[in-house]
Design a protein around this motif. Structure first.
Motif, PDB file in Angstrom:
ATOM      1  N   THR A   1       2.269 106.848  55.712  1.00 48.70           N
ATOM      2  CA  THR A   1       2.150 106.935  54.257  1.00 48.70           C
ATOM      3  C   THR A   1       1.003 106.012  53.856  1.00 48.70           C
ATOM      4  O   THR A   1       0.540 105.190  54.659  1.00 48.70           O
ATOM      5  CB  THR A   1       3.445 106.473  53.563  1.00 48.70           C
TER       6      THR A   1
ATOM      7  N   ARG B   1      -0.281 117.110  54.754  1.00 49.35           N
ATOM      8  CA  ARG B   1       0.773 116.445  53.994  1.00 49.35           C
ATOM      9  C   ARG B   1       2.096 117.130  54.306  1.00 49.35           C
ATOM     10  O   ARG B   1       2.210 118.353  54.221  1.00 49.35           O
ATOM     11  CB  ARG B   1       0.463 116.532  52.501  1.00 49.35           C
TER      12      ARG B   1
ATOM     13  N   ARG C   1       8.357 117.075  53.082  1.00 48.81           N
ATOM     14  CA  ARG C   1       9.349 116.081  52.658  1.00 48.81           C
ATOM     15  C   ARG C   1       8.689 114.719  52.488  1.00 48.81           C
ATOM     16  O   ARG C   1       7.752 114.388  53.179  1.00 48.81           O
ATOM     17  CB  ARG C   1      10.467 115.994  53.679  1.00 48.81           C
ATOM     18  N   ARG C   2       9.225 113.943  51.569  1.00 51.25           N
ATOM     19  CA  ARG C   2       8.717 112.601  51.303  1.00 51.25           C
ATOM     20  C   ARG C   2       9.685 111.573  51.868  1.00 51.25           C
ATOM     21  O   ARG C   2      10.877 111.824  51.974  1.00 51.25           O
ATOM     22  CB  ARG C   2       8.548 112.395  49.802  1.00 51.25           C
ATOM     23  N   ARG C   3       9.150 110.383  52.179  1.00 52.43           N
ATOM     24  CA  ARG C   3      10.031 109.272  52.566  1.00 52.43           C
ATOM     25  C   ARG C   3      10.618 108.681  51.301  1.00 52.43           C
ATOM     26  O   ARG C   3       9.933 108.587  50.281  1.00 52.43           O
ATOM     27  CB  ARG C   3       9.215 108.191  53.284  1.00 52.43           C
TER      28      ARG C   3
ATOM     29  N   ASN D   1       9.916 108.992  43.314  1.00 57.46           N
ATOM     30  CA  ASN D   1       9.842 110.290  43.998  1.00 57.46           C
ATOM     31  C   ASN D   1       9.693 110.108  45.499  1.00 57.46           C
ATOM     32  O   ASN D   1       9.750 111.070  46.247  1.00 57.46           O
ATOM     33  CB  ASN D   1       8.658 111.103  43.483  1.00 57.46           C
ATOM     34  N   GLY D   2       9.426 108.916  45.942  1.00 59.59           N
ATOM     35  CA  GLY D   2       9.248 108.640  47.363  1.00 59.59           C
ATOM     36  C   GLY D   2       7.775 108.591  47.738  1.00 59.59           C
ATOM     37  O   GLY D   2       6.888 108.714  46.895  1.00 59.59           O
ATOM     38  N   PHE D   3       7.538 108.391  49.021  1.00 56.92           N
ATOM     39  CA  PHE D   3       6.177 108.272  49.532  1.00 56.92           C
ATOM     40  C   PHE D   3       5.758 109.562  50.231  1.00 56.92           C
ATOM     41  O   PHE D   3       6.511 110.096  51.059  1.00 56.92           O
ATOM     42  CB  PHE D   3       6.082 107.121  50.532  1.00 56.92           C
ATOM     43  N   ALA D   4       4.569 110.049  49.906  1.00 51.29           N
ATOM     44  CA  ALA D   4       4.038 111.229  50.596  1.00 51.29           C
ATOM     45  C   ALA D   4       3.730 110.847  52.043  1.00 51.29           C
ATOM     46  O   ALA D   4       3.181 109.776  52.308  1.00 51.29           O
ATOM     47  CB  ALA D   4       2.779 111.721  49.906  1.00 51.29           C
TER      48      ALA D   4
END
Length: 184
Positions: A103, A138, A141-143, A151-154
């Protein structure tokens, strides 16, 4: 008076050899050769054949007007420069090549040094440019993020590892140049 100016005013309409120009002006052959190359770049002199130079139309006008040529930079360089090895982006590229999946926050933690400035924003722009150019993919799913409501980390993966030198993002040219042998 600069060597370029002396050569400009010393050349006639005939084609003169480097040795003749050097002898007439009391200069070394290397000095004449280098100054002639600079005069060619300015459009004042043309090389008729190897070692033989004469004035162009612009050179004759400059000579007749008594133009004095100053040395120094004549304009901006258009060449791309090989990046320094210790830049934030080079360190990030090295980290991408090692970890393969990351990320922006991971990269920031791995490469940030004291006094680097806004590393996260720099890397965010770099990662986005590499992603658009096809170097990175990319994940869907995001972390999970650390802040409430995040929203989380890409998550990105390196899909095009072209070599050890980081690709250079040129905003001015709207392009990426890869010094490993490929232009994107």
């Amino acid at each position: 008076m600069t060597i370029q100016t002396r050569i400009l005013h010393g050349l006639g309409d005939a084609c003169l050899l480097i040795g003749d120009i050097a002898e007439d002006l009391g200069l070394g052959r290397g000095q004449v050769s280098q100054a002639a190359a600079l005069l060619i770049a300015r459009g004042y002199v043309e090389r008729v054949e190897r070692g033989c130079f004469r004035l162009t139309g612009a050179g004759r006008r400059a000579r007749d007007e008594g133009v004095t040529i100053e040395t120094g930079v004549t304009g901006p360089t258009r060449a791309l420069r090989l990046p320094k090895r210790t830049t934030i982006r080079q360190r990030a590229w090295n980290a991408m090549r090692i970890t393969r999946t990351f990320t922006v926050a991971d990269l920031t933690t791995a490469v940030a040094r004291e006094g680097d400035g806004d590393v996260e924003e720099n890397l965010r722009r770099f990662v986005n440019a590499l992603s658009r150019a096809g170097y990175l993919a990319r994940a869907a799913r995001r972390r999970p993020g650390t802040a409430p409501g995040s929203n989380g980390f890409a998550v990105y993966s390196l899909v095009r590892d072209t070599g050890p030198v980081a690709p250079v993002v040129s905003r001015k040219r709207c392009a990426i140049h890869d010094f490993n042998g490929r232009a994107a």
